[in-house]
Scaffold this motif. Structure first.
Motif, short mmCIF file in Angstrom:
data_model
loop_
_atom_site.label_atom_id
_atom_site.label_comp_id
_atom_site.label_asym_id
_atom_site.label_seq_id
_atom_site.Cartn_x
_atom_site.Cartn_y
_atom_site.Cartn_z
N GLU A 94 -9.29 10.61 -10.35
CA GLU A 94 -9.91 9.51 -9.60
C GLU A 94 -9.97 9.86 -8.12
N PHE A 95 -11.14 9.63 -7.52
CA PHE A 95 -11.33 9.99 -6.11
C PHE A 95 -11.43 8.77 -5.20
N GLU B 290 -8.20 3.94 -1.07
CA GLU B 290 -7.78 2.55 -0.99
C GLU B 290 -8.49 1.86 0.17
N ASN C 129 -7.96 16.64 -2.19
CA ASN C 129 -7.05 15.95 -1.27
C ASN C 129 -6.51 16.90 -0.22
N LEU D 212 -9.22 17.39 2.44
CA LEU D 212 -9.38 16.19 3.29
C LEU D 212 -8.23 16.08 4.28
N LEU E 30 -12.58 13.25 10.66
CA LEU E 30 -12.22 13.94 11.90
C LEU E 30 -11.65 12.95 12.91
N SER F 182 -5.34 10.69 14.65
CA SER F 182 -4.52 9.50 14.43
C SER F 182 -3.05 9.83 14.62
N GLY G 289 -1.24 8.88 6.14
CA GLY G 289 -0.26 8.32 5.22
C GLY G 289 -0.91 8.13 3.87
N PHE H 206 -2.00 12.09 -0.20
CA PHE H 206 -2.17 13.36 0.52
C PHE H 206 -0.91 14.22 0.53
N LYS I 144 -3.49 2.37 6.18
CA LYS I 144 -4.84 2.33 6.73
C LYS I 144 -5.30 0.88 6.64
N GLU J 161 -5.57 0.59 11.83
CA GLU J 161 -6.82 0.27 12.53
C GLU J 161 -7.48 -1.02 12.02
C1 UDX Z 1 -7.19 9.59 -0.37
C2 UDX Z 1 -8.54 10.28 -0.68
O1 UDX Z 1 -9.46 9.98 0.38
C3 UDX Z 1 -9.10 9.81 -2.01
O2 UDX Z 1 -10.27 10.50 -2.33
C4 UDX Z 1 -8.04 10.04 -3.08
O3 UDX Z 1 -8.50 9.57 -4.33
C5 UDX Z 1 -6.74 9.38 -2.73
O4 UDX Z 1 -6.29 9.83 -1.44
P1 UDX Z 1 -6.49 7.21 0.52
O5 UDX Z 1 -5.15 7.84 0.71
O6 UDX Z 1 -6.57 5.92 -0.20
O7 UDX Z 1 -7.47 8.21 -0.24
O8 UDX Z 1 -7.16 6.97 1.96
P2 UDX Z 1 -7.91 7.90 3.01
O9 UDX Z 1 -9.06 7.14 3.52
O10 UDX Z 1 -8.17 9.25 2.50
O11 UDX Z 1 -6.85 7.98 4.20
C6 UDX Z 1 -5.62 8.66 4.06
C7 UDX Z 1 -4.89 8.65 5.38
O12 UDX Z 1 -5.55 9.49 6.33
C8 UDX Z 1 -4.79 7.27 6.04
O13 UDX Z 1 -3.53 7.11 6.62
C9 UDX Z 1 -5.87 7.31 7.09
O14 UDX Z 1 -5.64 6.45 8.15
C10 UDX Z 1 -5.80 8.77 7.52
N1 UDX Z 1 -7.04 9.29 8.12
C11 UDX Z 1 -8.17 9.33 7.39
C12 UDX Z 1 -7.01 9.77 9.43
O15 UDX Z 1 -5.98 9.75 10.09
N2 UDX Z 1 -8.17 10.29 9.96
C13 UDX Z 1 -9.33 10.35 9.25
O16 UDX Z 1 -10.33 10.85 9.79
C14 UDX Z 1 -9.33 9.85 7.92
#
Ligand code: UDX
Ligand code: NAD
Length: 458
Positions: free
Chosen positions: A156-157, A160, A219, A222, A261, A264, A268, A272, A334, A406
């Motif tokens: 699953e991608f 949240e 993951n 990302l 990009l 932060s 969390g 990840f 987030k 945020e």
């Molecule tokens: C992530 C993946 O995006 C998703 O595809 C996977 O299925 C599960 O893990 P999620 O952890 O729910 O999803 O949220 P995500 O939007 O990826 O953010 C993860 C963390 O990175 C958050 O703490 C967010 O604030 C932070 N973040 C994200 C940043 O600090 N900068 C960014 O540019 C993007």
């Protein structure tokens, strides 16, 4: 056709609600051993906060979507069994702190083998180490009584906070299966379910191992982007470059792209860190220590970024925060979620408490109970943590405000009013680069942001 999903969490609940909505003729039963969670899914207040989810659950619940604790009964009745249980980082024994703990996956495989009396398609929805389908198949084969099983990988991608939108229009649906006649048939069955609302060209089919591995790799890539831009944020602070301007400039290159990009306080979330540690552990297991080290550095950089944020607060507040009131705005990892797993706010709060600060947290969706549990309030440090009912209450009398999530609502706060109630000089540490820094400086705040130097007020 009957579907059962074992695990009614952040993934199992929303994904099954979407299938039930898109396929009203399929009965979807979501089961979990956690009775409290199931009761919440059957109540007015769902255990998972996701924009748009309440409406879908209300539409389908009782029609073709059911939540229950009857795991064994649901297994017996189902044609397709999704496994969406948690796969946390192992905290004990071999691989502690890095490997995935697969005991819930194995326990489900054994229960399925015990209960199944008709052919089943088992779908791995949980994120698992590559080759786990092999383990599941071995357990099923050793315990099945003549029942045919096919195992598919369907990671699953969804992210949240945007789960409903992601499930409704996914970039892709990935399904891995065995290239045997039975495997092909099972794969096609699952493709046909998703094809009810996902365009065929977005449904990617692969072999089992590619699918399992792709989830960890997605993951890792990302998170790597976030650690990369966060590493640059430190350089920006040292050089008066602005990390948002740098991100915008590099993101315009179509080969780099603009997403993920945003510098932060640190990433969390439940996925990840866990998945990169797992990937790194796997690399080591397969005799690739250099690759393991490469990916591990993404987590190490994130840990450093979180620590760096607290250090900046302490240094700016004249090298001591002891007995100073620090308002923490946002605790979820987030915006638009009530999930706090691995939230940077947990680390920042603990570090500030360790510096003897009085920490007052406000989050619009996270309960006081959850905040206290996450930070751990048993000792003297914990006694200095409190939870406010509003952002204004949290900031009243504070020496500093730290923005850690945020939430859109924080942008609309009346900072003139907040400033008036704070101890001077009043500081804002914007861990999300969310606020209008020039406007805050004009009010009189001393502003510290991620990856930029803000011209200061008084
Ligand atoms: C992530 C993946 O995006 C998703 O595809 C996977 O299925 C599960 O893990 P999620 O952890 O729910 O999803 O949220 P995500 O939007 O990826 O953010 C993860 C963390 O990175 C958050 O703490 C967010 O604030 C932070 N973040 C994200 C940043 O600090 N900068 C960014 O540019 C993007
Ligand atoms: P979660 O902890 O919210 O939910 C898992 C549920 O499984 C729990 O309610 C638990 O009680 C239940 N469970 C465990 N063992 C069980 C058993 N033997 N029988 C019945 N129920 C059992 O976890 P989650 O966030 O939904 O994640 C599930 C999986 O999906 C993980 O592997 C995760 O890595 C992956 N994933 C999560 C996300 C996310 O955004 N949270 C995104 C993509 C993938």
């Amino acid at each position: 056709m009957k579907i059962c999903c074992i695990g009614a969490g952040y993934v199992g609940g929303p994904t099954m609600a979407m299938i039930a909505k898109q396929a009203p003729d399929i009965e979807v039963r979501v089961v979990d051993m956690n009775a409290t969670r199931i009761a919440a899914w059957n109540s007015e207040v769902l255990p998972v906060y996701e924009p748009g989810l309440d409406e879908i659950v209300k539409e389908c619940r009782g029609r073709n979507l059911f939540f229950s604790t009857e795991v064994r009964e649901a297994i017996r009745a189902a044609d397709i069994i999704f496994v969406s249980v948690n796969t946390p980082t192992k905290t004990y024994g071999v691989g502690a702190g890095r490997a995935a703990d697969l005991r819930f996956i194995e326990s489900v495989a054994r229960t399925v083998a015990e209960e199944a009396t008709s052919p089943k398609i088992i779908v791995e929805k949980s994120t698992i180490p590559v080759k786990t389908a092999g383990t599941i198949k071995t357990i099923l084969a050793a315990n099945a009584r003549g029942v045919a099983f096919e195992v598919l990988s369907n990671p699953e991608f969804l992210a949240e906070g945007t789960a409903v939108a992601d499930l409704l229009a996914p970039d892709r649906v990935l399904i891995g299966g065995e290239r045997t006649p039975g495997g092909e048939r099972a794969l096609q069955t699952l493709v046909d379910i998703y094809a009810r609302w996902v365009p065929r060209e977005r449904i990617v089919t692969t072999n089992l191992w590619s699918s399992e591995l792709s989830k960890l790799v997605a993951n890792a890539f990302l998170a790597q982007r976030i650690s990369s831009i966060n590493s640059i944020s430190a350089l920006c602070e040292a050089t008066e470059a602005d990390v948002d301007e740098v991100a915008n400039a590099i993101g315009k290159d179509s080969r780099i792209g603009p997403k993920f990009l945003k510098a932060s306080v640190g990433f969390g979330g439940s996925c990840f860190q866990k998945d990169i540690l797992n990937l790194s552990y796997l690399c080591e297991h397969f005799g690739l220590p250099e690759v393991a080290e490469y990916w591990h550095s993404v987590v190490a950089m994130n840990d450093w970024q979180k620590r760096r944020f607290t250090t900046r607060i302490v240094q700016a507040l004249f090298n001591t925060v002891a007995d100073k009131r620090i308002a923490v705005l946002g605790f979820a990892f987030k915006k638009d979620t009530n999930d706090t797993r691995e939230s940077a706010a947990i680390n920042v709060c603990r570090d500030l408490l360790g510096e003897r600060a009085q920490v007052v947290v406000y989050d619009p969706k996270v309960s006081a109970e959850e905040i206290r549990r996450d930070v751990g309030c048993a000792d003297a440090d914990g006694a200095r943590l409190s939870v406010a009912a509003s952002a204004y209450e949290a900031c009243e009398g504070a020496h500093a405000v730290a923005v850690l999530t945020e939430w859109d609502a924080f942008k609309a706060l009346d900072f003139e009013k907040i400033y008036a109630g704070m101890t001077k000089p009043a500081f804002v540490f914007d861990g999300r680069n969310l606020l209008d820094h020039a406007a805050l400086a004009k009010i009189g705040f001393r502003v510290e942001a991620i990856g930029k130097v803000v011209s200061q007020g008084q």
